[in-house]
Design a protein around this motif. Structure first.
Motif, mmCIF file in Angstrom:
data_model
loop_
_atom_site.group_PDB
_atom_site.id
_atom_site.type_symbol
_atom_site.label_atom_id
_atom_site.label_comp_id
_atom_site.label_asym_id
_atom_site.label_seq_id
_atom_site.Cartn_x
_atom_site.Cartn_y
_atom_site.Cartn_z
ATOM 1 N N ASN A 56 0.880 -1.232 -0.011
ATOM 2 C CA ASN A 56 0.054 0.044 0.005
ATOM 3 C C ASN A 56 0.911 1.280 0.139
ATOM 4 O O ASN A 56 0.372 2.352 0.335
ATOM 5 C CB ASN A 56 -1.021 -0.079 1.074
ATOM 6 C CG ASN A 56 -2.031 -1.021 1.169
ATOM 7 O OD1 ASN A 56 -2.732 -1.067 -0.106
ATOM 8 N ND2 ASN A 56 -1.882 -2.232 1.866
ATOM 9 N N GLY A 57 2.123 1.170 -0.285
ATOM 10 C CA GLY A 57 3.098 2.275 -0.554
ATOM 11 C C GLY A 57 3.331 3.193 0.531
ATOM 12 O O GLY A 57 3.425 4.345 0.457
ATOM 13 N N TYR A 60 6.559 5.203 0.322
ATOM 14 C CA TYR A 60 6.542 6.518 -0.477
ATOM 15 C C TYR A 60 6.566 7.775 0.511
ATOM 16 O O TYR A 60 7.048 8.655 0.037
ATOM 17 C CB TYR A 60 5.645 6.485 -1.673
ATOM 18 C CG TYR A 60 5.800 5.408 -2.566
ATOM 19 C CD1 TYR A 60 6.885 5.450 -3.433
ATOM 20 C CD2 TYR A 60 4.717 4.453 -2.492
ATOM 21 C CE1 TYR A 60 7.088 4.225 -4.326
ATOM 22 C CE2 TYR A 60 5.001 3.313 -3.372
ATOM 23 C CZ TYR A 60 6.278 3.147 -4.122
ATOM 24 O OH TYR A 60 6.445 2.331 -4.990
ATOM 25 N N LEU B 41 -2.298 15.120 -1.194
ATOM 26 C CA LEU B 41 -1.483 15.833 -0.409
ATOM 27 C C LEU B 41 -2.190 17.034 0.081
ATOM 28 O O LEU B 41 -1.780 17.685 1.040
ATOM 29 C CB LEU B 41 -0.053 16.040 -1.163
ATOM 30 C CG LEU B 41 0.636 14.545 -1.600
ATOM 31 C CD1 LEU B 41 1.889 14.978 -2.120
ATOM 32 C CD2 LEU B 41 1.108 13.934 0.023
ATOM 33 N N PRO B 44 -6.350 14.795 2.052
ATOM 34 C CA PRO B 44 -6.498 13.225 1.920
ATOM 35 C C PRO B 44 -7.493 12.532 2.245
ATOM 36 O O PRO B 44 -7.625 11.427 1.982
ATOM 37 C CB PRO B 44 -5.217 13.138 3.446
ATOM 38 C CG PRO B 44 -5.385 14.636 4.026
ATOM 39 C CD PRO B 44 -5.726 15.335 3.160
ATOM 40 N N ASP B 45 -8.471 13.307 2.686
ATOM 41 C CA ASP B 45 -9.804 12.567 2.737
ATOM 42 C C ASP B 45 -10.708 12.663 1.681
ATOM 43 O O ASP B 45 -11.807 11.976 1.505
ATOM 44 C CB ASP B 45 -10.554 13.362 4.156
ATOM 45 C CG ASP B 45 -9.876 12.897 5.309
ATOM 46 O OD1 ASP B 45 -9.704 11.481 5.378
ATOM 47 O OD2 ASP B 45 -9.792 13.543 6.209
ATOM 48 N N HIS B 54 -5.547 4.723 -4.175
ATOM 49 C CA HIS B 54 -5.052 5.382 -2.938
ATOM 50 C C HIS B 54 -3.623 6.016 -3.072
ATOM 51 O O HIS B 54 -2.967 5.365 -3.809
ATOM 52 C CB HIS B 54 -5.000 4.277 -2.015
ATOM 53 C CG HIS B 54 -5.176 4.828 -0.508
ATOM 54 N ND1 HIS B 54 -4.060 4.788 0.238
ATOM 55 C CD2 HIS B 54 -6.392 5.225 0.067
ATOM 56 C CE1 HIS B 54 -4.621 5.297 1.565
ATOM 57 N NE2 HIS B 54 -5.717 5.699 1.463
ATOM 58 N N PHE B 55 -3.276 7.049 -2.222
ATOM 59 C CA PHE B 55 -1.826 7.604 -2.473
ATOM 60 C C PHE B 55 -1.032 6.662 -3.084
ATOM 61 O O PHE B 55 0.001 6.569 -3.500
ATOM 62 C CB PHE B 55 -1.699 8.732 -1.522
ATOM 63 C CG PHE B 55 -0.344 9.390 -1.796
ATOM 64 C CD1 PHE B 55 -0.321 10.442 -2.524
ATOM 65 C CD2 PHE B 55 0.768 8.980 -1.135
ATOM 66 C CE1 PHE B 55 0.796 11.265 -2.838
ATOM 67 C CE2 PHE B 55 2.060 9.535 -1.566
ATOM 68 C CZ PHE B 55 1.920 10.651 -2.256
ATOM 69 N N GLY B 56 -0.706 5.531 -1.843
ATOM 70 C CA GLY B 56 0.562 4.785 -1.918
ATOM 71 C C GLY B 56 0.331 3.843 -3.056
ATOM 72 O O GLY B 56 1.400 3.280 -3.410
ATOM 73 N N ARG B 59 0.823 6.797 -6.634
ATOM 74 C CA ARG B 59 2.187 7.355 -6.774
ATOM 75 C C ARG B 59 3.097 6.387 -7.585
ATOM 76 O O ARG B 59 3.605 6.747 -8.671
ATOM 77 C CB ARG B 59 2.921 7.668 -5.516
ATOM 78 C CG ARG B 59 4.159 8.351 -5.532
ATOM 79 C CD ARG B 59 4.779 8.753 -3.882
ATOM 80 N NE ARG B 59 5.782 9.405 -4.323
ATOM 81 C CZ ARG B 59 7.347 8.932 -4.620
ATOM 82 N NH1 ARG B 59 7.691 7.627 -4.891
ATOM 83 N NH2 ARG B 59 8.296 9.811 -4.664
ATOM 84 N N LEU B 417 3.856 20.516 8.701
ATOM 85 C CA LEU B 417 2.701 20.298 7.736
ATOM 86 C C LEU B 417 1.766 21.365 7.537
ATOM 87 O O LEU B 417 1.512 21.558 6.174
ATOM 88 C CB LEU B 417 1.860 19.111 8.299
ATOM 89 C CG LEU B 417 2.592 17.625 8.340
ATOM 90 C CD1 LEU B 417 1.696 16.647 8.961
ATOM 91 C CD2 LEU B 417 3.037 17.296 7.111
ATOM 92 N N TYR B 424 1.689 22.833 -1.401
ATOM 93 C CA TYR B 424 1.078 21.654 -2.098
ATOM 94 C C TYR B 424 -0.106 22.155 -3.270
ATOM 95 O O TYR B 424 -0.265 21.635 -4.201
ATOM 96 C CB TYR B 424 0.499 20.702 -1.060
ATOM 97 C CG TYR B 424 1.593 19.463 -0.778
ATOM 98 C CD1 TYR B 424 2.424 19.049 -1.412
ATOM 99 C CD2 TYR B 424 1.617 19.451 0.786
ATOM 100 C CE1 TYR B 424 3.727 18.321 -0.885
ATOM 101 C CE2 TYR B 424 2.660 18.564 1.261
ATOM 102 C CZ TYR B 424 3.684 17.970 0.357
ATOM 103 O OH TYR B 424 4.532 17.260 0.823
#
Ligand code: HEM
Lengths: 310, 457
Positions: A56-57, A60, B41, B44-45, B54-56, B59, B417, B424
């Motif tokens: 699930n990355g 990164y 980024l 995120p929701d 999903h981001f992971g 990317r 952040l 971002y």
């Protein structure tokens, strides 16, 4: 030099072979596989969790390699090659959109992680980590096992501490508000308990305290300090309802110490890395004034007034 | 150059067309995926619980689509055009060429869908699952075979620089890809422990150094002299530039691991020779820039050459920046944060991607026999991409400096952040420009290839 196909092909292959031997094979052949002092094998559930991590990355956004120049998460231990000898693939990461996780095990109890995975903003209001609720409970729990093993033997020691204090916190919580408040005060070292907040309450300080509360605390303790923030359903003992602290002898020193040091075993994290001294006094006073409705700010013994006090 | 002999070679080049379309399509797809990532980024929701994007996951999907879908095929499209021209022969097999383009698309799609449903080996730039790794190797092998056979049947005895670079790129990448993906271990595709990081970054670094860079330079070497009708400035510099690139670039991958416990001697080599990268880079740039000296008007007049020349300027920046980033003191601030993301975009989009686009626009009129469907749209795309990537460079470098300095001073990541949030947002806006540029380009390419009613040239 005349570039014929043979010259090109033979030339590039010879160069690549020589270079690969030198910078890939040689380091491989002379690799050090001595385990470091924190090394242990991962359990099978931890390995499954690691697969979820890779799939699930997480890699990164999260590194797993502490440098000598780091201050934040895990900075107590600088990475050594012997920490990684069972990692296939190695998950060093190249980005820190999120924090380094190499020593994450035992940083928090399990319930904190579960709430955080469900939605990171529950425990960390300004987080930009995406939510992982969709992984569903079983995978979230497996992933948590992996996360709690990060740091290997060091993580195990931290986890033992978490588990022991979790039981104590639950006992106190289940004995009712009176007992819980008493227990919470007793775990604070004697010296701190008797210190009032040495700085005066001002509009500006309350305003700053509120801002900090919103960025750090609101997800658990909730907008009105009753412990009903969105993280509440996942956390046990649940986030403290500050209103129960009224008339129970909560000093500015207790608030300061608890916010600084956290309450190991409960989901209450430590904030001494995130917040400087002034900010801790101010968010503590904000909690005291608005939610406990009782503040000892600027009462005796308060020492010499600081230079900036109005 | 072999300009005057081109008439004898048929201009119908379905292979180049197929790779052109491939590249244009994946450019649009890849930037769309990138935008999803940029969205996460900021908010995120937003799209929170959609597993597949999903981001992971998005990317690595974005990165693989860019590298293997957009840039490499774009540079290959030009290669399939200039190989026959420069060698004065037909391509060995157009059938094989078209097949390799189709197979290439299947491979990229399989890889991206694979990552999307969770099949990844979890190693940066080597995510693709084993079966797709094999497909990638087959893709490269098909291309290698086709161009080597074309070289073999050539009627021109002298090999032009572009031929050297592209041959080296595809031959060596077939090998480094296998090494880097640890292809002999299908289940994990990885080694154990620190050697895994070393082999990974040897390979990851060579995706830029032995694939994108030489193929990009090959396009520049081909396009710039023709567009300016000038002979190449120096054969000696071409030779030096080529061999020094192969020697130096190949062995400095460990500069990605300077802050990790890998052997010190390996770090030392990588640092010293990252600085030495100035040599191959400046040799090539001097050679190219002297070739076009005083002829910038010609470059301006040809949209393809305009892209390519811009690419060489970015090539200059990315390498100077890269050499600095390899210095340990600089890396204390720049490592682990958006500075590196900025560098990656300058290199992969600013240099290699822009050069690939230049190649496409340069060959399109020549393979269709008609002018570009719209030069105006190509110009719009040029400016959108240029503003986008320049903005990226500025914004991401700024964020990187904020993050890097804050951490170095002991501020926690969490505290930074809210500070970086506005950047971002800027980054996503600039990304939107690039994405719009990509769609405009796709439209223009499709119209130029298939629905172009313009008169033949
Ligand atoms: C003189 C030439 C170059 C040098 C010395 C160099 C150096 C570096 C260094 C030291 C890093 C690692 C930064 C870090 O993690 O702190 C890096 C990352 C990167 N470079 Fe370069 N670079 C050069 C040229 C290029 C070119 C031409 C490209 C693209 C075609 C490129 C693409 C990348 C990418 C994509 C990354 C990011 C890798 C990641 O995901 O961590 N570089 N470069």
């Amino acid at each position: 030099m005349r570039m014929t196909p043979t010259v090109i092909i033979v030339g590039i292959l010879a160069l690549l072979a020589a270079i690969t031997l030198t910078v890939v094979y040689w380091p491989y052949a002379t690799r050090d596989i001595t385990p470091s002092e924190i090394f242990r094998e991962r359990s099978s559930i931890e390995n499954t969790g690691r697969k979820i991590y890779l799939q699930n990355g997480c890699v990164y956004c999260h590194s797993q390699s502490i440098r000598s120049i780091d201050w934040g998460h895990g900075a107590e231990r600088i990475a050594q090659s012997g920490d990684y000898i069972a990692d296939e693939p190695i998950a060093l990461g190249s980005q820190r959109t999120g924090v380094d996780l190499s020593q994450e095990g035992g940083e928090h109890p399990d319930d904190w992680h579960i709430a955080h995975f469900i939605n990171p903003r529950y425990t960390r209001p300004s987080s930009i980590m995406p939510p992982f609720q969709w992984l569903a409970m079983e995978r979230i729990e497996t992933l948590t096992r992996y996360i709690q093993g990060l740091g290997l033997k060091d993580a195990d020691r931290r986890m033992e501490r978490q588990i022991y204090w979790k039981q104590e916190a639950i006992k106190a919580y289940e004995a009712g508000p009176e007992q819980n408040a008493k227990w919470l005060s007793e775990i604070v070292p004697e010296g701190w308990r008797n210190i009032p907040n040495p700085y005066p309450t001002t509009d500006a300080s309350l305003h700053r305290g509120q801002k900090i509360y919103q960025n750090f605390c609101i997800g658990c303790h909730g907008p009105i300090g009753d412990g009903m923030g969105p993280a509440q359903p996942w956390i046990y003992p649940p986030p403290l309802n500050f209103t129960i602290l009224k008339d129970r002898g909560i000093s500015g020193g207790i608030l300061y110490y608890q916010i600084m040091n956290g309450i190991t075993g409960s989901a209450m994290p430590y904030f001494k890395r995130d917040l400087e001294s002034q900010k801790i006094w101010e968010v503590g006073d904000y909690v005291a004034v608005y939610f406990i409705n009782q503040s000892d700010a600027n009462t005796e013994p308060r020492g010499i007034d600081a230079a900036w006090e109005p | 150059m072999s300009n005057e002999v081109t008439e004898s070679i048929s201009s119908d080049n379905p292979t180049a067309k197929a790779f052109t379309l491939t590249s244009a399509f994946w450019f649009a797809a890849a930037t769309s995926l990138g935008m999803i990532g940029a969205g996460y980024l900021i908010a995120p929701d937003f799209m929170a619980n959609i597993e597949y994007i999903h981001f992971g996951r998005v990317r690595p999907m974005h990165i693989n689509a860019v590298l293997f879908g957009f840039v490499t095929p774009g540079l290959l499209a030009a290669a399939f055009y200039y190989f026959p021209r420069l060698l004065r022969t037909e391509l060995f097999s157009q059938k094989l060429g078209v097949f390799s383009a189709i197979f290439w698309n299947i491979t990229v799609a399989a890889g991206i869908i694979g990552i999307s449903i969770g099949h990844t080996q979890g190693r940066e730039y080597a995510e693709l699952p084993w079966i797709v790794d094999i497909m990638v190797v087959i893709c490269f092998a098909l291309v290698v075979f086709n161009i080597l056979m074309t070289i073999r049947q050539r009627k021109e005895s002298i090999l032009f620089v572009s031929i050297w670079y592209t041959t080296a790129a595809v031959v060596l990448t077939s090998i480094t890809y296998c090494l880097g993906n640890v292809i002999w271990k299908p289940d994990t595709g990885a080694l154990l422990g620190i050697p895994d990081a070393i082999v990974l970054w040897f390979y990851g670094h060579n995706i830029f150094g032995l694939l994108l860079t030489p193929m990009g330079l090959a396009v520049a070497y081909y396009v710039l002299p023709i567009a300016t009708r000038s002979p190449l400035y120096s054969h000696t510099l071409s030779l030096l530039g080529f061999w020094s690139l192969i020697i130096v670039y190949t062995h400095i991958g460990t500069h990605h691991l300077l802050q990790v416990p890998v052997p010190t001697w390996l770090k030392t080599i990588s640092i010293v020779d990252s600085v030495a990268m100035v040599i191959p880079v400046m040799i090539v740039l001097i050679n190219l820039w002297y070739t076009v000296k005083g002829k910038l008007g010609d470059i301006h007049a040809d949209i393809g050459a305009k892209f390519v020349f811009t690419g060489t300027i970015y090539y200059f920046f990315v390498n100077i920046q890269g050499s600095m980033m390899a210095l340990p003191h600089v890396q204390r601030i720049t490592h682990f944060n958006n500075w590196v993301v900025g560098h990656a975009h300058i290199g992969v989009l600013g240099f290699a991607g822009v050069t690939a686009l230049g190649g496409l626009y340069f060959i399109l009129p020549r393979i269709t026999g008609k002018p570009l469907y719209s030069k105006f749209l190509a110009d719009v795309q040029y400016w959108l991409v240029l503003i986008g990537i320049t903005g990226f460079a500025l914004v991401l470098t700024t964020v990187g400096l904020i993050q890097g300095n804050a951490w170095y001073n002991g501020e926690t990541l969490y505290r930074t952040l809210p500070e970086i949030q506005p950047y971002y947002i800027l980054r996503a806006s600039l990304g939107t420009l690039i994405m719009i540029g990509a769609y405009i380009g796709l439209y223009n390419v499709i119209r130029s290839l298939y629905f172009n009613r313009g008169a033949s040239i």
